[in-house]
Structure formats: structure tokens, C-alpha cells
Design an enzyme around this catalytic site. Structure first.
Site, PDB file in Angstrom:
ATOM      1  N   GLU A 169      -9.738   3.857   6.658  1.00 20.52           N
ATOM      2  CA  GLU A 169      -9.178   3.856   7.336  1.00 20.52           C
ATOM      3  C   GLU A 169     -10.039   4.808   8.399  1.00 20.52           C
ATOM      4  O   GLU A 169     -10.343   4.293   9.244  1.00 20.52           O
ATOM      5  CB  GLU A 169      -8.245   5.400   6.849  1.00 20.52           C
ATOM      6  N   GLU A 192       0.755  -1.113   0.230  1.00 16.40           N
ATOM      7  CA  GLU A 192      -0.011   0.016  -0.393  1.00 16.40           C
ATOM      8  C   GLU A 192       0.665   0.994   0.318  1.00 16.40           C
ATOM      9  O   GLU A 192       1.947   1.199   0.701  1.00 16.40           O
ATOM     10  CB  GLU A 192      -0.402   0.195   1.247  1.00 16.40           C
ATOM     11  N   MET A 242       0.425  -2.446   8.867  1.00 17.24           N
ATOM     12  CA  MET A 242      -0.177  -3.474   7.224  1.00 17.24           C
ATOM     13  C   MET A 242      -1.280  -4.161   7.299  1.00 17.24           C
ATOM     14  O   MET A 242      -1.079  -5.497   7.870  1.00 17.24           O
ATOM     15  CB  MET A 242       1.171  -2.940   6.333  1.00 17.24           C
ATOM     16  N   GLU A 243      -2.102  -3.938   6.478  1.00 18.35           N
ATOM     17  CA  GLU A 243      -3.692  -5.505   6.945  1.00 18.35           C
ATOM     18  C   GLU A 243      -3.478  -5.601   5.529  1.00 18.35           C
ATOM     19  O   GLU A 243      -4.652  -6.656   5.466  1.00 18.35           O
ATOM     20  CB  GLU A 243      -4.251  -4.398   6.954  1.00 18.35           C
ATOM     21  N   HIS A 298      -9.369  -4.251   9.606  1.00 14.98           N
ATOM     22  CA  HIS A 298      -9.303  -4.347   8.162  1.00 14.98           C
ATOM     23  C   HIS A 298     -10.037  -5.162   7.141  1.00 14.98           C
ATOM     24  O   HIS A 298     -10.161  -5.268   6.061  1.00 14.98           O
ATOM     25  CB  HIS A 298      -8.457  -3.544   7.938  1.00 14.98           C
ATOM     26  N   HIS A 322      -6.893  -2.254  15.239  1.00 19.08           N
ATOM     27  CA  HIS A 322      -6.977  -1.687  13.465  1.00 19.08           C
ATOM     28  C   HIS A 322      -6.338  -2.645  12.703  1.00 19.08           C
ATOM     29  O   HIS A 322      -7.509  -2.820  11.580  1.00 19.08           O
ATOM     30  CB  HIS A 322      -5.820  -0.251  13.721  1.00 19.08           C
ATOM     31  N   GLU A 323      -5.438  -3.129  12.013  1.00 24.37           N
ATOM     32  CA  GLU A 323      -4.751  -3.728  11.345  1.00 24.37           C
ATOM     33  C   GLU A 323      -6.466  -5.319  11.560  1.00 24.37           C
ATOM     34  O   GLU A 323      -6.458  -5.548  10.024  1.00 24.37           O
ATOM     35  CB  GLU A 323      -3.483  -4.142  11.683  1.00 24.37           C
TER      36      GLU A 323
HETATM   37  N1  TRP Z   1      -3.034   0.805   6.019  1.00 22.05           N
HETATM   38  C1  TRP Z   1      -2.360   0.983   6.553  1.00 22.05           C
HETATM   39  C2  TRP Z   1      -3.062   1.383   8.100  1.00 22.05           C
HETATM   40  O1  TRP Z   1      -3.636   0.551   8.528  1.00 22.05           O
HETATM   41  C3  TRP Z   1      -1.201   2.364   6.338  1.00 22.05           C
HETATM   42  C4  TRP Z   1      -0.417   2.403   5.529  1.00 22.05           C
HETATM   43  C5  TRP Z   1      -0.345   2.498   3.838  1.00 22.05           C
HETATM   44  C6  TRP Z   1       0.910   1.805   5.251  1.00 22.05           C
HETATM   45  N2  TRP Z   1       0.953   2.715   3.691  1.00 22.05           N
HETATM   46  C7  TRP Z   1       1.876   2.673   4.268  1.00 22.05           C
HETATM   47  C8  TRP Z   1       1.602   0.979   6.307  1.00 22.05           C
HETATM   48  C9  TRP Z   1       2.826   1.878   4.261  1.00 22.05           C
HETATM   49  C10 TRP Z   1       3.092   0.460   6.615  1.00 22.05           C
HETATM   50  C11 TRP Z   1       3.796   1.041   5.525  1.00 22.05           C
HETATM   51  O2  TRP Z   1      -2.965   1.751   8.242  1.00 22.05           O
HETATM   52 ZN    ZN Z   2      -5.511   1.126   8.539  1.00 24.16          ZN
END
Ligand code: TRP
Ligand code: ZN
Length: 849
Positions: A311, A120, A254-255, A292, A288-289
Site C-alpha cells: 500500500e 481483502e 480493490m485490485e 497494484h 492506484h489499483e
Molecule cells: N487494497 C485496497 C486498495 O487498493 C483496499 C482495500 C482493502 C479494500 N480492504 C478493502 C477495498 C475492502 C474495499 C474493501 O487500497
Molecule cells: Zn491499495
């Protein structure tokens, strides 16, 4: 400079993918990635694929090699004309990538000898050619060849043999949720049975030796899984759930579907190495993760403009989770503090944008407090307006209607309209309009009736001059002069720019307890006497409003002092009452005792149209602390002793509440005892919460040499603890010493600046020391700019994110503004500056005066 992307330019992708098969041959310098993607045409259009930094070895359609001259000479898109493609076909590619050279921590990279990925938002294009956009979803089968002992990817394991593992993820997903991990890892494992009886294997993977530090993460995961079933009826959907901790990571976590990857600071904890705050964050981010999985993965975003769809909702859910696991009142106050410190700040400056932006250059720059925290507040307002039952009904409909889809904010709003029959057209401005509304209240009192005249206004923000009125849920109560509540919590719905509400049949003039629970993300403008504030602090039934009353009283005193006037006497007096009741609710008392920070004082002064003076603010805060300490020394000392830990360390609401009150008392007492108690506490404490708190006081008092050396000797092999050591020195030093100190620290061999945690530890230690960062001689700005320029070629994402330290600089005096401008212009002029940093610096400089 790369072109701006616009929401209005979104077009559906003309192909769907029925399956994606990937085969990795891992090698630190030359990893081979073979892909087979089964496409099926659904509308007219060329096949457009994204790729970045790939060495392409072969391309084929249905086994027929493609001419590699199709490849773009520069740029990131491969276009295969529609007229050369059948209706259904398999696209194949073989590419080579170099994980060891990848310092950006995006795509496939190495962290401490282990392979891991971060996709992401647009990282998958660094792995292979693909439609790297969230609305193209597919089931994945992934084969990994590597000598590493543990080989992980998304979904369920299919087969495992030495040197090879196959994973299959049956749930269709966009590429940004892909993940792969390979390394010498150890798991702590557990099991969970879902509400329908499905058994799930749970693993938290860490480096050998770290297993004893992973237990709290596992407990948090189990609590999250249970909570999502109970609160939202959401069940997990695979046979395994894996979490991996890595040391080199740009953000928190990261999810990725079935394979969450975490910054190790959000996994590893023991009482000796992690603070209460760390424990709370671990629980919250694991939640949180995990959450998701439904809000983000099963239902994802159509495009990155819709980021707050996943988010904002997932933050809202993790906030609910934490408030159920701990103290709802304390959690709400913490969340309000974060929102003000990060999102109001963002909204008041050049980086202001709506929760759903409509253009960007670099999407990574939009993982912001506005998208996350304000996105969550907007959902909280919706819930407040429609009530809990309708909220649940709407969410059930959302999951029902949109499972498996890539959605928009319009889809989300429609669900609420359909579930409740309400028209939410006006409410939608919260998503599309930037800026923090200012809610002004004036009161009229006559003959037992109180009229409240509200007026809302939002200042123009970059690109948005007009600000239509918003729907504002105003939750309030009325407190009589004797402290009784004469009107219980009531929800008013404001929809006009100006609107009045009347309350009749009141005996004596009450005080309005406004914006209970912080019912809307607005700033409040109202005249209040210190006596009225003190009355609310003493008697309000709403904990947030009570805390806020004390906070405002303190703020008024601090601002008066910063202007060279007298102030704070009423707050000093009111604190007496807080101290008397403190033992009944230690966490709440600690929140009331903590004075507003220098940054918040500066923000408040600036909002009133006055130029804040960082040095005057610093002295004002110090002098008020001193006066409070002197006025209440016996009570503070008694509380400090009464809050001595009893029994073993437990990182729960109660234990952390007691510790926070103890440390709040210590902060005052250290002004009087030359940090004697802090020294004793540093020597005797068995937990990091008290250790770190005591160390901060020792640094502030300038008697830290011995403690710092001992801390280092004890923890030099623990990166996460040493990060604290790097932060606390510039953060807690007197402002004129902080930058020099940070410069010395930056020379140490263990200042491993390519590691984002270590970089942030030191640099944010400076940027969070308000008077040091905004030093009139520009030394703070220059120090930070130098390091951002050094990091940018290595890790643009983290560099760009940290540029936001400069978002407030235009509110200071001309001397400071000139220094800040010069520092920003130096960054802007760096040859080869990344798109990420360039966008941030350009946006900030555009507002320079
Ligand atoms: N989606 C992740 C979250 O839970 C956040 C995220 C977006 C992220 N880009 C990233 C985490 C790059 C690590 C590296 O909010
Ligand atoms: Zn998130």
C-alpha cells in the site's frame, strides 16, 4: 474478545497449492461453491483451512469423503491432521452461502441485484474453506453458473456460453485477490497495446445507462498503463483488464487480479455530476489499483503486518502518476495536507501505530493513513536520500528478485541496501516505530556564517516508550533578505538526536527555507518572525515551502485570535501579494488563500500543550475570513470575474486550478455580499464543481432552502450526487444547527444507511464539522455514537473505520471529554459488538483521561 495476532508468530504454511479450481452456482439465497485444491506438502504440519459462516455440505480428500465431525463447532479453522494426508492430494469441499443476507460487503454479496466479491483482507473464508493468508499463492480456474448476462472472474476468459463462463488466471495469487462479478452490466471498451506488443482488451463495466459516465475512468486506465511502462518499465500481463463499478462498497476500490472492483463514486463522472476533486480522485485511484498489478499482485505481502509493502509503495506510485499528469507542486501540497489531516492526527492519538505494526486484533482496522500515506512518505524519503537513479535501480532489483513472491519489509529494505551499498538499519525505524518526530531548529548567526542546530524528538506512543533517533532527510535552501536564493536546494542527512550544520561565506543573514518539498513527515518547531514568513511566501523558489510559509503565517494569526488576542494582520497584508500574482498560477493562489481548517488549528494548539476551544477556533477563523474579505474586496471581486470559465469544462490541472481560485474568492466574497454571487453561480453554473461550491456558501449563509430543493429535484435519481447533498448540509451549516439538520436528514426514506457511501455522506458531514461534532453539550458525539451502534451489526468494517472520528477527543476540555467518554462507553457496551468496533473503541478508551 478474539486474541491478538502477533507478527512474531508467523510460520510458513506447510503446503503449497499447485492449482485452485472453483465452481460457483450463483443463487441470491443459496449459492453453491465447489472447490478442488491441489496441495503438496513442503514441510511438517497439519492442513489448516479458514472458513467463516459456511454451510458445509461435503469435504473430501482425493475423492474420499471426510467425516464432517472434523468441522469446528464454532470458530473459523478446520484442521486436518498431517498424518492422514499423502504428500500430494486434492482437497474438495462443497459449501452453501447466502449472498443476499451478507450486509458486511465482505465475501460474496449482492449490490443492486448484481453478485460481487470483496476478499481483502480475510473475505475469502466467507466463500469457502481455504488457507486464507497472503503467502499461499496459486493459479485459479473458476467456473461460474448463473443466468446473469455478464459473468466475470480473474485472469483470461476460457469459455463462455449462456449460463456458464470459465476463467483462468495463470498468475499465482493469494485468495485475497480473488474476484467474481455476475450481473446485468454494460461495458465501455477500448484496447491497449503494451510496450512489447501484447494486445489487451479493456472494459469498464457499469449498470445499463451509466455508460456515458465511464469514459474518464477508461481514459485514466489507459494513461495508467502507459505511465507504468514509462516510469517503472512495468507491463500488463493478461489478455483482458476489467473494471467493475458497484454501488455498495466499503472502501474506494480493490485490485483483484485482472478484475478491479470499484466503488462507483470512483468510476462514474460527468461535468454536471462530478467535481474536479472527483475527477482527480478517479484518475488517482484507477492508477492506484492498476499499479497494484505489480506492487501487490505479482509481488504480494507475506502476512498482513506487511501491508504497507504494497500500500505504501502503491500510494507513492499513484502520487507520482498524478503529479506527472497534473501539477507536481499542487499535488505535493495536497498530499501534505492529507498527511497532516489524517496521519499526523492518527499518530498524535490513541490509535498511533507504525507503518508496519507488530500486532492487531482485526486487520481491517489497519488500512490506515499511517500504513498508506506514511508508508508512501517513507518511500519518498528513501528516494530523496539515494537519488532518482538509485531508486530506479532498486525498484528494478525488487521486481527482478521478488516477482511471484510474498514479501516482507525486510526484503524491501534489503533490495535498497543491495542496490546502493547503504546500511539502512537506522532507516528501518521509520517502518517499525510509531509517532511523528518533532524537528526543532535554532539558528546562530555570526560573521557571515549560519549554524543550524537541529534536535529531533518523538513522543512515546501506545506500547512504544523509547524512540531512537531517525534518519531525517532535511532539504533546505537559503533566501537572502532581498528575496534572492543564496543557497539552492540542498539535502542534509540527520541521523543523531541533535545535529548542527554550518553554512559559511554569507553576506547578510538569510532566512532558512526548511523542509523543501516536505522532505520528511515531521512537525517543525522554529521561531520565525512574520516578516520572515512573508519573505518566504513572496520569494521562496520551492512551491511547497512557499505555501507552507503563508500557511504558518495564517495559522499564527488564527491561534492568536482563538486565544482572544489580536492576530492575522501580517497574513492579511501578505495575501495582497498572493492576489496580485494569482492569475499567473491560479491553483497555487487558491491553496494560499484557503485558511487552515478548524481541525488543524485545534491540532496545532493542542500540540503546544494548550486545550483547544472549538467555539473560539470557529469564531477566530470566521473573523479572519471576514477581515481578509474586507481588506481585499476589489481584488477578490476582480479575480472572481477573471476566473469565469472559458470554453467547455475540462477536468484538467489548468481548468480545475481556475475553478478552485474562483471558489476561493467566492468564499470570501460571500461574507460581504450575503452570498449573492453564490446564488447567481448556483443558478448559472454548468458543472458540479461550481454548483457544489456555490451551494456550500448558500448553506453557510443560511439562504439555502430554494437551492437545496432545486438540487434535489434535479438529482434525486443520482445516488452519487445526492451523497453530496447529504454531506454538504451538516458540513456547511452553522455548528449549532448541524446535528439537528443531520437528524432530520436521517429520517428521509432515501437515507439508505446500509449503503456505506450514503452513511458516510451524512455522518462524516457531522464529524467533519469540527465545532458541531465537538459541541460542548455532547450532541455531536451522541448522534454519531447512535448511528455507529446501529450500523455495527450490519457492517462492522465501515463502523469501525468511522470510530476514528473520536481519536482526538481527549485533547478537549473536561466537559467534552466526559461526554465523549460516555458516548464511547455506550458503544463498547453494545451487546454483540463486532471485533472490529470493539478493538477501535477499546484502543481509544484506553487513552481516556
Ligand atoms: N487494497 C485496497 C486498495 O487498493 C483496499 C482495500 C482493502 C479494500 N480492504 C478493502 C477495498 C475492502 C474495499 C474493501 O487500497
Ligand atoms: Zn491499495
Amino acid at each position: 474478545m478474539t486474541d491478538t495476532q502477533y507478527l512474531s508468530d508467523w510460520r510458513p504454511y506447510p503446503y503449497e497449492i499447485t492449482e485452485t479450481r472453483l465452481e460457483f452456482r450463483l443463487d441470491p439465497r443459496a449459492t453453491r461453491v465447489r472447490s478442488q485444491i491441489d496441495f503438496h506438502r513442503i514441510s511438517e504440519g497439519n492442513l489448516v483451512l479458514d472458513g467463516a459462516g459456511l454451510k458445509t455440505l461435503a469435504l473430501a480428500i482425493d475423492g474420499t469423503p471426510l467425516d464432517l465431525s472434523l468441522l469446528p463447532e464454532s470458530g473459523e479453522t478446520l484442521v486436518i491432521p498431517a498424518d492422514s494426508l499423502p504428500e500430494s492430494f486434492t482437497f474438495e469441499a462443497e459449501v452453501e452461502i447466502d449472498p443476499e443476507a451478507n450486509t458486511s460487503l465482505e465475501g460474496l454479496y449482492l449490490s443492486g441485484g448484481m453478485f460481487c466479491t470483496q476478499c481483502e483482507a480475510e473475505g475469502f473464508r466467507h466463500i469457502t474453506w481455504y488457507p486464507d493468508r497472503p503467502d499461499v499463492m496459486a493459479p485459479f480456474t473458476v467456473t461460474v453458473h448463473s443466468e446473469m448476462p455478464v459473468l466475470l472472474s480473474n485472469g483470461n476468459p476460457v469459455s463462455e456460453a449462456p449460463g456458464k463462463a470459465v476463467w483462468h488466471d495463470p498468475w499465482k495469487k493469494p485468495a485475497y485477490l480473488f474476484a467474481l462479478v455476475a450481473g446485468d452490466l454494460r461495458a465501455i471498451s477500448d484496447k491497449f497495446t503494451t510496450m512489447s506488443g501484447r494486445p489487451v482488451d479493456l472494459n469498464v463495466w457499469v449498470r445499463p445507462g451509466d455508460e456515458p459516465r465511464a469514459g474518464y475512468a477508461m481514459e485514466s486506465l489507459i494513461r495508467s498503463m502507459k505511465w507504468d511502462e514509462e516510469a517503472y518499465g512495468r507491463e500488463y500481463d493478461l489478455d483482458v483488464f476489467n473494471i467493475v463499478a458497484v454501488d455498495d462498497f466499503n472502501m474506494g476500490a480493490m485490485e483483484n487480479k485482472g478484475l478491479n472492483i470499484f466503488n462507483s463514486k470512483l468510476v462514474l463522472a460527468t461535468a454536471e455530476t462530478a467535481t474536479d476533486g472527483d475527477y482527480e480522485r478517479i484518475e488517482g485511484v484507477i492508477g492506484h489499483e492498476y499499479f497494484h498489478n505489480w506492487t501487490g499482485n505479482r509481488i504480494t505481502c507475506r502476512d498482513w503486518f506487511q501491508l504497507c509493502l504494497k500500500e505504501g509503495l502503491t500510494v507513492f506510485r499513484d502520487q507520482q502518476f498524478t503529479s506527472d499528469m497534473r501539477s507536481a507542486a499542487v499535488k505535493r501540497i495536497h498530499d501534505v495536507q492529507t498527511l497532516r489531516a489524517r496521519q499526523f492526527r492518527e499518530d498524535a492519538g490513541p490509535l498511533s501505530h507504525p507503518p508496519r505494526p507488530d500486532h492487531y486484533q482485526e486487520i481491517n482496522n489497519f488500512y490506515t493513513a499511517t500504513v498508506y500515506e506514511k508508508g508512501a512518505e517513507v518511500i519518498g524519503m528513501l528516494k530523496r536520500l539515494i537519488g532518482d537513479a538509485d531508486y530506479r535501480k532498486a525498484l528494478d532489483l525488487y521486481f527482478d528478485r521478488h516477482d511471484g513472491q510474498a514479501c516482507t519489509i525486510e526484503d524491501w529494505i534489503k533490495v535498497f541496501e543491495d542496490a546502493t551499498g547503504r546500511d539502512l538499519t537506522q532507516f528501518k525505524h521509520w517502518y517499525t516505530d510509531a509517532g511523528t518526530p518533532r524537528l526543532a531548529l535554532t539558528e546562530e548567526w555570526s560573521g557571515g556564517s549560519l549554524t543550524l542546530n537541529f534536535r529531533q524528538a518523538t513522543k512515546p506512543t501506545p506500547g512504544q516508550a523509547e524512540k531512537p533517533a531517525r534518519v531525517i532527510p532535511i532539504v533546505l535552501g537559503l533566501i537572502g533578505p532581498n528575496g534572492d536564493e543564496v543557497l539552492p536546494t540542498t539535502v542534509l542527512e540527520m541521523t543523531e538526536a541533535e545535529q548542527s550544520f554550518r553554512f559559511e561565506g554569507l553576506g547578510a543573514r538569510p532566512v532558512v527555507s526548511l523542509l523543501r518539498g516536505f522532505s520528511a513527515p515531521v512537525t517543525v518547531a522554529r521561531e520565525m518572525t512574520a516578516d520572515e514568513q512573508a519573505l518566504l511566501l513572496a520569494h521562496d523558489t520551492d512551491p511547497y515551502a512557499r505555501w507552507q510559509a503563508g500557511h504558518d503565517l495564517a495559522l499564527d494569526g488564527l491561534i492568536a485570535r482563538a486565544k482572544g488576542q489580536e492576530g492575522g494582520a501580517e497574513f492579511i497584508r501578505a495575501i495582497g501579494g498572493v492576489l496580485d500574482d494569482a492569475e499567473a498560477d491560479p491553483a497555487f493562489a487558491a491553496l494560499c488563500l484557503a485558511l487552515p481548517g478548524e481541525e488543524e488549528i485545534a491540532t496545532t494548539i493542542a500540540a503546544s500543550g494548550v486545550v483547544p476551544d472549538p467555539d473560539a477556533i470557529h469564531s477566530a477563523r470566521r473573523s479572519l475570513m471576514q477581515d481578509i474579505a474586507q481588506a481585499h474586496e476589489p481584488a477578490l471581486a476582480a479575480l472572481y470575474d477573471a476566473m469565469t470559465p472559458i470554453g467547455p469544462y475540462v477536468p484538467d490541472a489548468e481548468g480545475s486550478g481556475r475553478r478552485s481560485l474562483r471558489l476561493a474568492a467566492l468564499a470570501y466574497l460571500s461574507r460581504l455580499d450575503n452570498a449573492e454571487r453564490a446564488e447567481a453561480l448556483f443558478d448559472s453554473a454548468g458543472n458540479m464543481t461550481e454548483r457544489e461550491g456555490a451551494l456550500g456558501q448558500l448553506i453557510a449563509a443560511g439562504r439555502d432552502a430554494d437551492a437545496l430543493a432545486r438540487f434535489e429535484a434535479e438529482f434525486r435519481d443520482n445516488r452519487l450526487v445526492m451523497d453530496k447533498w447529504f454531506t454538504v448540509q451538516p458540513l456547511r451549516s452553522e455548528s449549532h444547527l448541524a446535528v439537528a439538520r443531520a437528524k432530520d436528514l436521517a429520517k428521509r426514506p432515501d437515507f439508505d444507511w446500509k449503503n456505506p457511501n450514503r452513511f458516510r455522506a451524512l455522518i462524516a458531514g457531522v464529524t467533519s464539522n469540527h465545532a458541531a461534532f465537538h459541541a460542548a453539550d455532547g450532541s455531536g458525539y451522541d448522534f454519531v455514537a447512535d448511528w455507529l451502534m446501529k450500523l455495527d451489526p450490519v457492517n462492522a468494517q465501515t463502523t469501525a473505520r468511522m470510530c476514528s472520528a473520536f481519536e482526538t477527543v481527549w485533547r478537549y476540555d473536561a466537559t467534552r471529554r466526559a461526554k465523549a467518554k460516555a458516548a464511547l462507553e455506550r458503544i463498547a457496551a453494545l451487546p454483540g459488538l463486532s471485533r472490529n468496533t470493539s478493538e477501535m473503541v477499546t484502543r481509544i478508551l484506553a487513552a481516556s483521561t
